[in-house]
Design a protein around this motif. Structure first.
Motif, short mmCIF file in Angstrom:
data_model
loop_
_atom_site.label_atom_id
_atom_site.label_comp_id
_atom_site.label_asym_id
_atom_site.label_seq_id
_atom_site.Cartn_x
_atom_site.Cartn_y
_atom_site.Cartn_z
N ASP A 53 -5.10 6.13 7.77
CA ASP A 53 -5.15 6.38 9.20
C ASP A 53 -4.66 7.80 9.46
O ASP A 53 -3.60 8.20 8.98
CB ASP A 53 -4.26 5.37 9.94
CG ASP A 53 -4.36 5.50 11.44
OD1 ASP A 53 -3.67 6.39 12.00
OD2 ASP A 53 -5.12 4.75 12.06
N VAL A 54 -5.45 8.59 10.19
CA VAL A 54 -5.10 9.99 10.43
C VAL A 54 -3.82 10.12 11.26
O VAL A 54 -2.98 10.98 11.00
CB VAL A 54 -6.26 10.73 11.13
CG1 VAL A 54 -5.83 12.12 11.58
CG2 VAL A 54 -7.45 10.83 10.19
N GLU A 55 -3.66 9.26 12.23
CA GLU A 55 -2.50 9.35 13.13
C GLU A 55 -1.20 9.00 12.43
O GLU A 55 -0.19 9.69 12.57
CB GLU A 55 -2.71 8.44 14.33
CG GLU A 55 -1.60 8.52 15.37
CD GLU A 55 -1.86 7.63 16.57
OE1 GLU A 55 -0.93 7.48 17.40
OE2 GLU A 55 -2.97 7.10 16.69
N MET B 218 0.83 -1.21 0.00
CA MET B 218 0.00 0.00 0.00
C MET B 218 0.86 1.25 0.00
O MET B 218 1.92 1.31 0.61
CB MET B 218 -0.91 0.00 1.23
CG MET B 218 -1.96 -1.09 1.23
SD MET B 218 -3.09 -0.88 2.63
CE MET B 218 -4.18 -2.25 2.34
N LYS B 219 0.41 2.27 -0.67
CA LYS B 219 1.12 3.54 -0.70
C LYS B 219 0.79 4.32 0.55
O LYS B 219 -0.27 4.18 1.13
CB LYS B 219 0.70 4.34 -1.94
CG LYS B 219 0.88 3.58 -3.25
CD LYS B 219 2.34 3.32 -3.54
CE LYS B 219 2.52 2.82 -4.96
NZ LYS B 219 1.82 1.62 -5.29
N SER B 220 1.71 5.22 0.96
CA SER B 220 1.49 5.99 2.17
C SER B 220 1.41 7.47 1.86
O SER B 220 1.57 7.90 0.72
CB SER B 220 2.64 5.72 3.16
OG SER B 220 3.86 6.12 2.58
N ALA B 221 1.19 8.25 2.94
CA ALA B 221 1.25 9.72 2.90
C ALA B 221 0.28 10.35 1.92
O ALA B 221 0.59 11.34 1.25
CB ALA B 221 2.67 10.19 2.61
N TYR B 222 -0.91 9.81 1.86
CA TYR B 222 -1.98 10.42 1.05
C TYR B 222 -1.59 10.64 -0.42
O TYR B 222 -1.93 11.64 -1.03
CB TYR B 222 -2.40 11.77 1.64
CG TYR B 222 -2.90 11.71 3.04
CD1 TYR B 222 -2.10 12.15 4.09
CD2 TYR B 222 -4.17 11.21 3.32
CE1 TYR B 222 -2.55 12.09 5.39
CE2 TYR B 222 -4.61 11.14 4.63
CZ TYR B 222 -3.80 11.58 5.65
OH TYR B 222 -4.25 11.52 6.93
N LEU C 76 -14.93 9.33 10.00
CA LEU C 76 -14.19 9.37 8.74
C LEU C 76 -14.40 10.69 8.01
O LEU C 76 -15.49 11.25 8.02
CB LEU C 76 -14.63 8.22 7.83
CG LEU C 76 -14.50 6.80 8.35
CD1 LEU C 76 -15.11 5.82 7.35
CD2 LEU C 76 -13.04 6.45 8.63
N LEU C 77 -13.36 11.14 7.35
CA LEU C 77 -13.45 12.25 6.41
C LEU C 77 -13.44 11.63 5.02
O LEU C 77 -12.50 10.90 4.68
CB LEU C 77 -12.26 13.19 6.57
CG LEU C 77 -12.14 14.34 5.55
CD1 LEU C 77 -13.27 15.34 5.75
CD2 LEU C 77 -10.79 15.04 5.68
N ALA D 5 -8.82 18.34 12.98
CA ALA D 5 -9.74 19.29 13.61
C ALA D 5 -11.09 18.64 13.90
O ALA D 5 -11.74 18.94 14.90
CB ALA D 5 -9.94 20.51 12.70
N GLY D 6 -11.51 17.76 13.02
CA GLY D 6 -12.77 17.05 13.21
C GLY D 6 -12.64 15.82 14.07
O GLY D 6 -13.61 15.10 14.30
N LYS D 7 -11.40 15.56 14.55
CA LYS D 7 -11.11 14.41 15.40
C LYS D 7 -11.54 13.10 14.72
O LYS D 7 -12.12 12.21 15.35
CB LYS D 7 -11.78 14.56 16.76
CG LYS D 7 -11.27 15.75 17.57
CD LYS D 7 -11.93 15.83 18.93
CE LYS D 7 -11.39 17.03 19.71
NZ LYS D 7 -12.01 17.14 21.07
N THR D 8 -11.24 13.03 13.43
CA THR D 8 -11.58 11.82 12.69
C THR D 8 -10.49 10.78 12.85
O THR D 8 -9.32 11.09 13.12
CB THR D 8 -11.78 12.13 11.19
OG1 THR D 8 -10.57 12.66 10.66
CG2 THR D 8 -12.90 13.14 10.99
N ASP D 9 -10.87 9.53 12.66
CA ASP D 9 -9.91 8.43 12.77
C ASP D 9 -9.27 8.09 11.43
O ASP D 9 -8.15 7.57 11.38
CB ASP D 9 -10.62 7.18 13.31
CG ASP D 9 -11.29 7.44 14.64
OD1 ASP D 9 -10.59 7.90 15.56
OD2 ASP D 9 -12.51 7.19 14.75
N GLY D 10 -9.98 8.38 10.35
CA GLY D 10 -9.47 8.02 9.04
C GLY D 10 -9.96 8.94 7.95
O GLY D 10 -10.93 9.68 8.12
N VAL D 11 -9.26 8.90 6.81
CA VAL D 11 -9.65 9.65 5.62
C VAL D 11 -9.90 8.63 4.51
O VAL D 11 -9.04 7.82 4.18
CB VAL D 11 -8.54 10.63 5.18
CG1 VAL D 11 -8.96 11.36 3.91
CG2 VAL D 11 -8.24 11.62 6.29
#
Length: 213
Positions: free
Chosen positions: A170-172, A1-5, A47-48, A105-111
């Motif tokens: 994963d947002v974190e 899997m690719k990382s960093a959006y 999720l976003l 800002a939205g305290k989401t766990d994932g995008v």
């Protein structure tokens, strides 16, 4: 899997995959592959969602349908604010920073990011067919049998397949933890295609990751 959006900066217009022509039948979406590296105890309650396109109508249809399907399955869902045309699609660093800021800002766990992999167009000619059917006319001994001939003209059978990739980051960690490939075939309209696609994605994601019920 690719990382960093990585896929956030693609200029692929997702909703092109949901455009239909008048000769199409009802759309259908089939999941062709999925991969997951989500840890067993990790939960993605919030999720976003982001459809990668600068076209507002296409982005709205895709994201709204996806949000509705995910909410129905117990997720909390947010969308990136602002007009699609005003987002920095051409600036990788700026787009990544914007998405990361909004997600935190939205305290989401994932995008959850949707991109178009490719579009496949098929146009097959079905040739003219001559069909003969037995026909009986009359009663009893007066029955006459003959063959009725019908000519069915040739026609073109069009098939459009849109291969979409949906990636959960994963947002974190900013790492891709889940990927799904799907084929949407002959969407009857933008709305119908988006709805069918979203329902298929939400069903699999709901099964694969822990979240609120």
């Amino acid at each position: 899997m690719k990382s960093a959006y990585r896929y956030l900066i693609s200029l692929v217009i997702v909703a092109t995959a949901l455009i239909a022509t008048g000769c199409m039948t009802s759309s259908s979406t089939k999941v062709t592959d999925r991969q997951s590296s989500v840890s067993g105890d990790k939960q993605y309650e919030s999720l976003l969602v982001l459809a990668v396109t600068a076209n507002r109508a296409y982005r709205d249809a895709t994201e709204k349908a996806l949000a509705d399907s995910l909410i129905d399955r117990g997720f909390r869902v947010f969308r990136l604010p602002g007009d699609s045309a005003e987002l920095p699609w051409d600036d990788k660093a700026a787009m990544k920073a914007l998405v990361s800021k909004q997600a935190k800002a939205g305290k989401t766990d994932g995008v959850l990011v949707v991109t178009l992999v490719r579009r496949e167009d098929e146009k097959n000619y079905v040739p003219t067919q001559v069909v003969q059917r037995p026909v009986s006319v009359g009663i009893g001994t007066q029955v006459n049998n003959y063959m009725q001939t019908t000519v069915e003209p040739g026609y073109y059978n069009e098939k459009k397949v849109f291969v979409l990739k949906t990636t959960l980051y994963d947002v974190e960690t900013e790492q891709a933890v889940w990927e799904l490939y799907s084929n949407t075939v002959n969407p009857a309209s933008l709305s119908a295609g988006a709805h069918d696609f979203a329902a298929a994605v939400a069903e699999v994601l709901s099964d694969d990751v822990k979240h609120g019920e």
